[in-house]
Design an enzyme around this catalytic site. Structure first.
Site, PDB file in Angstrom:
ATOM      1  N   ASP A  39     -20.530  26.629  -1.895  1.00 54.49           N
ATOM      2  CA  ASP A  39     -21.606  27.023  -0.984  1.00 54.49           C
ATOM      3  C   ASP A  39     -22.751  26.015  -1.089  1.00 54.49           C
ATOM      4  O   ASP A  39     -23.100  25.558  -2.180  1.00 54.49           O
ATOM      5  CB  ASP A  39     -22.101  28.434  -1.327  1.00 54.49           C
ATOM      6  CG  ASP A  39     -22.917  29.046  -0.211  1.00 54.49           C
ATOM      7  OD1 ASP A  39     -22.443  30.014   0.416  1.00 54.49           O
ATOM      8  OD2 ASP A  39     -24.046  28.565   0.048  1.00 54.49           O
ATOM      9  N   HIS A 110     -15.101  34.536   6.052  1.00 55.54           N
ATOM     10  CA  HIS A 110     -15.108  33.849   4.760  1.00 55.54           C
ATOM     11  C   HIS A 110     -15.326  34.856   3.657  1.00 55.54           C
ATOM     12  O   HIS A 110     -15.959  35.898   3.844  1.00 55.54           O
ATOM     13  CB  HIS A 110     -16.191  32.770   4.701  1.00 55.54           C
ATOM     14  CG  HIS A 110     -17.555  33.245   5.089  1.00 55.54           C
ATOM     15  ND1 HIS A 110     -17.917  33.448   6.400  1.00 55.54           N
ATOM     16  CD2 HIS A 110     -18.636  33.583   4.347  1.00 55.54           C
ATOM     17  CE1 HIS A 110     -19.170  33.869   6.445  1.00 55.54           C
ATOM     18  NE2 HIS A 110     -19.632  33.973   5.213  1.00 55.54           N
TER      19      HIS A 110
HETATM   20  P1  5GP Z   1     -22.687  34.772   5.170  1.00 53.29           P
HETATM   21  O1  5GP Z   1     -24.106  35.246   5.135  1.00 53.29           O
HETATM   22  O2  5GP Z   1     -22.235  34.440   6.579  1.00 53.29           O
HETATM   23  O3  5GP Z   1     -21.757  35.699   4.453  1.00 53.29           O
HETATM   24  O4  5GP Z   1     -22.647  33.449   4.310  1.00 53.29           O
HETATM   25  C1  5GP Z   1     -22.724  32.172   4.848  1.00 53.29           C
HETATM   26  C2  5GP Z   1     -22.826  31.197   3.695  1.00 53.29           C
HETATM   27  O5  5GP Z   1     -22.542  29.919   4.185  1.00 53.29           O
HETATM   28  C3  5GP Z   1     -24.211  31.148   3.025  1.00 53.29           C
HETATM   29  O6  5GP Z   1     -24.074  31.462   1.644  1.00 53.29           O
HETATM   30  C4  5GP Z   1     -24.655  29.697   3.243  1.00 53.29           C
HETATM   31  O7  5GP Z   1     -25.362  29.151   2.145  1.00 53.29           O
HETATM   32  C5  5GP Z   1     -23.330  28.977   3.478  1.00 53.29           C
HETATM   33  N1  5GP Z   1     -23.425  27.799   4.342  1.00 53.29           N
HETATM   34  C6  5GP Z   1     -24.050  27.722   5.537  1.00 53.29           C
HETATM   35  N2  5GP Z   1     -23.921  26.483   6.064  1.00 53.29           N
HETATM   36  C7  5GP Z   1     -23.183  25.766   5.171  1.00 53.29           C
HETATM   37  C8  5GP Z   1     -22.714  24.421   5.155  1.00 53.29           C
HETATM   38  O8  5GP Z   1     -22.932  23.613   6.059  1.00 53.29           O
HETATM   39  N3  5GP Z   1     -21.970  24.048   4.074  1.00 53.29           N
HETATM   40  C9  5GP Z   1     -21.704  24.907   3.044  1.00 53.29           C
HETATM   41  N4  5GP Z   1     -20.973  24.424   2.030  1.00 53.29           N
HETATM   42  N5  5GP Z   1     -22.123  26.173   3.033  1.00 53.29           N
HETATM   43  C10 5GP Z   1     -22.879  26.604   4.078  1.00 53.29           C
END
Ligand code: 5GP
Length: 131
Positions: A39, A110
């Site tokens: 992340d 994810h």
């Molecule tokens: P959600 O809130 O959708 O469950 O989690 C999305 C996750 O994606 C967050 O923890 C955020 O830090 C991560 N994330 C967002 N954009 C990117 C990116 O460009 N690269 C990586 N490696 N992680 C990302």
């Protein structure tokens, strides 16, 4: 709004771009079914995201529309990542956010893998209640 609780799949989402190699990631594992990478904003010492290769917006979408092979391949990939990271002994937490109430930010299904420290109460809500 589909069964996913989110709008239809948009292939311009950030994880689709990572899968296609259009933007970089710190890759942990990849096979036919899944890609795992660190992340960008880790919340624990180990914070890895595991994403299926297929175009599914959320857990609801994936669980309803993915094939048995895709589901099995994805679940096995998560287990493989945890083993490869040597987390079997100390433990880890898996989490997926589905839709608005869960705060899902990226509309490509994810699973978060958190590890590397005591992870505390399961939900922030419980921590606030002090239960
Ligand atoms: P959600 O809130 O959708 O469950 O989690 C999305 C996750 O994606 C967050 O923890 C955020 O830090 C991560 N994330 C967002 N954009 C990117 C990116 O460009 N690269 C990586 N490696 N992680 C990302």
């Amino acid at each position: 709004m589909s069964v996913s609780g989110l709008p239809p799949y948009d292939p311009s989402n950030v994880f689709a771009k990572i899968i296609r190699g259009e933007i970089p990631c710190r890759k942990v594992f990849e096979d036919d079914w899944a890609l795992a990478f660190h992340d960008i904003n880790p919340l624990t010492p180990t914070h890895v995201l595991i994403v299926p290769k297929g175009p599914y917006v959320s857990f609801a979408d994936f669980s309803e529309h993915a094939s048995g092979e895709e589901i099995a391949g994805f679940v096995r990939a998560i287990g493989h990542v945890a083993r490869e990271l040597g987390l079997g002994g100390q433990g880890y937490r898996l989490l997926t956010n589905m839709g608005a109430d869960a705060g899902q930010e990226v509309a490509h299904f994810h699973v978060h893998l958190f590890a590397g420290q005591r992870l505390g109460p399961m939900l922030a809500l419980r921590a606030k209640q002090g239960t």
